[in-house]
Design a protein around this motif. Structure first.
Motif, PDB file in Angstrom:
ATOM      1  N   ALA A  85       0.827  -1.214   0.000  1.00 36.88           N
ATOM      2  CA  ALA A  85       0.000   0.000   0.000  1.00 36.88           C
ATOM      3  C   ALA A  85       0.860   1.263   0.000  1.00 36.88           C
ATOM      4  CB  ALA A  85      -0.945  -0.003   1.192  1.00 36.88           C
ATOM      5  N   LYS A  86       1.962   1.252   0.744  1.00 35.34           N
ATOM      6  CA  LYS A  86       2.837   2.428   0.811  1.00 35.34           C
ATOM      7  C   LYS A  86       3.485   2.685  -0.552  1.00 35.34           C
ATOM      8  CE  LYS A  86       6.660   4.373   3.435  1.00 35.34           C
ATOM      9  NZ  LYS A  86       7.667   4.126   4.467  1.00 35.34           N
ATOM     10  N   SER A  87       3.979   1.637  -1.181  1.00 36.45           N
ATOM     11  CA  SER A  87       4.583   1.781  -2.514  1.00 36.45           C
ATOM     12  C   SER A  87       3.550   2.230  -3.535  1.00 36.45           C
ATOM     13  CB  SER A  87       5.202   0.459  -2.960  1.00 36.45           C
ATOM     14  OG  SER A  87       6.211   0.057  -2.084  1.00 36.45           O
ATOM     15  N   TYR A  88       2.322   1.752  -3.377  1.00 33.88           N
ATOM     16  CA  TYR A  88       1.245   2.129  -4.298  1.00 33.88           C
ATOM     17  C   TYR A  88       0.970   3.633  -4.224  1.00 33.88           C
ATOM     18  CZ  TYR A  88      -3.335   2.140  -6.570  1.00 33.88           C
ATOM     19  OH  TYR A  88      -4.385   2.408  -7.408  1.00 33.88           O
ATOM     20  N   LYS A  89       0.921   4.173  -3.005  1.00 34.70           N
ATOM     21  CA  LYS A  89       0.674   5.613  -2.843  1.00 34.70           C
ATOM     22  C   LYS A  89       1.813   6.433  -3.420  1.00 34.70           C
ATOM     23  CE  LYS A  89      -2.330   5.243   1.163  1.00 34.70           C
ATOM     24  NZ  LYS A  89      -2.504   5.464   2.594  1.00 34.70           N
ATOM     25  N   VAL A  90       3.040   5.989  -3.195  1.00 40.29           N
ATOM     26  CA  VAL A  90       4.216   6.699  -3.733  1.00 40.29           C
ATOM     27  C   VAL A  90       4.177   6.657  -5.262  1.00 40.29           C
ATOM     28  CG1 VAL A  90       6.742   6.655  -3.866  1.00 40.29           C
ATOM     29  CG2 VAL A  90       5.612   6.286  -1.676  1.00 40.29           C
ATOM     30  N   MET A  91       3.804   5.513  -5.822  1.00 40.79           N
ATOM     31  CA  MET A  91       3.709   5.369  -7.273  1.00 40.79           C
ATOM     32  C   MET A  91       2.620   6.272  -7.840  1.00 40.79           C
ATOM     33  SD  MET A  91       2.994   1.899  -9.469  1.00 40.79           S
ATOM     34  CE  MET A  91       1.290   1.765  -8.964  1.00 40.79           C
ATOM     35  N   GLN A  92       1.466   6.336  -7.180  1.00 44.07           N
ATOM     36  CA  GLN A  92       0.349   7.173  -7.638  1.00 44.07           C
ATOM     37  C   GLN A  92       0.725   8.652  -7.661  1.00 44.07           C
ATOM     38  OE1 GLN A  92      -1.691   5.043  -9.213  1.00 44.07           O
ATOM     39  NE2 GLN A  92      -3.427   6.151  -8.385  1.00 44.07           N
ATOM     40  N   GLU A 177      -3.270   3.834 -13.992  1.00 45.42           N
ATOM     41  CA  GLU A 177      -2.953   4.980 -14.833  1.00 45.42           C
ATOM     42  C   GLU A 177      -1.777   5.730 -14.247  1.00 45.42           C
ATOM     43  OE1 GLU A 177      -5.903   8.035 -15.649  1.00 45.42           O
ATOM     44  OE2 GLU A 177      -6.574   6.866 -17.347  1.00 45.42           O
ATOM     45  N   SER A 178      -0.917   6.265 -15.113  1.00 47.45           N
ATOM     46  CA  SER A 178       0.281   6.933 -14.623  1.00 47.45           C
ATOM     47  C   SER A 178      -0.015   8.349 -14.140  1.00 47.45           C
ATOM     48  CB  SER A 178       1.342   6.967 -15.719  1.00 47.45           C
ATOM     49  OG  SER A 178       0.947   7.842 -16.749  1.00 47.45           O
ATOM     50  N   HIS A 179       0.945   8.900 -13.392  1.00 44.22           N
ATOM     51  CA  HIS A 179       0.881  10.277 -12.916  1.00 44.22           C
ATOM     52  C   HIS A 179       1.108  11.209 -14.105  1.00 44.22           C
ATOM     53  CE1 HIS A 179       2.247  13.933 -10.797  1.00 44.22           C
ATOM     54  NE2 HIS A 179       1.420  13.499  -9.844  1.00 44.22           N
ATOM     55  N   LEU A 180       0.689  12.458 -13.980  1.00 44.69           N
ATOM     56  CA  LEU A 180       0.844  13.423 -15.072  1.00 44.69           C
ATOM     57  C   LEU A 180       2.288  13.560 -15.537  1.00 44.69           C
ATOM     58  CD1 LEU A 180      -1.636  16.284 -14.109  1.00 44.69           C
ATOM     59  CD2 LEU A 180      -1.752  14.761 -16.058  1.00 44.69           C
ATOM     60  N   GLY A 185      -3.187  10.194 -18.482  1.00 47.35           N
ATOM     61  CA  GLY A 185      -4.156   9.266 -19.064  1.00 47.35           C
ATOM     62  C   GLY A 185      -3.669   8.553 -20.306  1.00 47.35           C
ATOM     63  N   GLY A 186      -2.494   8.930 -20.809  1.00 39.18           N
ATOM     64  CA  GLY A 186      -1.965   8.284 -22.020  1.00 39.18           C
ATOM     65  C   GLY A 186      -0.939   7.213 -21.729  1.00 39.18           C
ATOM     66  N   ALA A 187      -0.760   6.840 -20.455  1.00 39.43           N
ATOM     67  CA  ALA A 187       0.238   5.822 -20.101  1.00 39.43           C
ATOM     68  C   ALA A 187      -0.215   5.058 -18.863  1.00 39.43           C
ATOM     69  CB  ALA A 187       1.588   6.484 -19.852  1.00 39.43           C
ATOM     70  N   TYR A 188       0.351   3.882 -18.686  1.00 38.75           N
ATOM     71  CA  TYR A 188       0.037   3.032 -17.542  1.00 38.75           C
ATOM     72  C   TYR A 188       1.310   2.635 -16.812  1.00 38.75           C
ATOM     73  CZ  TYR A 188      -4.534   2.375 -19.697  1.00 38.75           C
ATOM     74  OH  TYR A 188      -5.756   2.588 -20.238  1.00 38.75           O
TER      75      TYR A 188
END
Length: 196
Positions: A85-92, A177-180, A185-188
């Motif tokens: 969960a921690k890595s997920y938030k950092v990735m988001q 979906e990737s961060h800006l 919205g054009g990358a994952y």
């Protein structure tokens, strides 16, 4: 125990109530009912025959129209988090740097699918954990002769589906979906399982 007798005033009351109701279920047909009647059937009331006019494309009043299938970003957002969960938030937040990237933008489906599979499997084999798959957002095309609206962004819709199928599904842990800063919205982001 003895049953009590119904009084005449109770029967009158019941008859009054019975006359004001309408039957919910039509009576069952019997052989006797098929015999033609001498009486004419009663005419329908004018208000019972009137039906609201039908308009093409008109929805039912008071109901909100919904798309049959939620969009890809909505499905990914509501998918359960399988990674830390921690890595997920950092990735988001775009703080994790992807270790590899592939740009499928401009490719056809026939070119993109094998390229994606090869990239994911080789990245997993190399021990990479986070890779970026660029699909593009999908351009807008207006066909004047089109009868039905056409969805654009085929790769944007197909890539998450491909990542859940064999042979790459065993290597993929999370897709989002990737961060800006990495394409929005054009990358994952594709978070891979540890190589064994």
């Amino acid at each position: 125990m003895r049953r009590r007798r119904i009084k005449p005033d109770e029967l009158d009351l019941w008859d009054q109530v019975a006359r004001t109701t309408t039957r919910l279920v039509p009576p069952k047909r019997s052989v006797i009912a098929d015999v033609p009647r001498a009486n004419k059937p009663k005419a329908m009331k004018p208000e019972a025959r009137s039906i609201a006019p039908f308009t093409l494309g008109g929805g039912s009043a008071g109901r909100e129209m919904r798309d049959v299938m939620p969009s890809v970003p909505d499905r990914l957002r509501t998918a359960p988090v399988k990674m830390d969960a921690k890595s997920y938030k950092v990735m988001q937040r775009g703080k994790l740097k992807p270790e590899g990237r592939i740009d499928l933008h401009g490719m056809t489906v026939a070119e993109a699918h094998p390229a994606l599979i090869s990239f994911i499997l080789s990245s997993h084999g190399a021990g990479k954990r986070l890779v970026l798959v660029i699909t593009g957002k999908g351009g807008r095309r207006e066909d004047i002769g089109a009868i039905a609206p056409q969805r654009m962004g085929t790769l944007k819709r197909q890539v998450p589906h491909w990542l859940t199928m064999a042979p790459v599904s065993s290597a993929v842990l999370q897709v989002t979906e990737s961060h800006l800063r990495h394409g929005g919205g054009g990358a994952y982001y594709v978070y891979l399982r540890r190589a064994r």
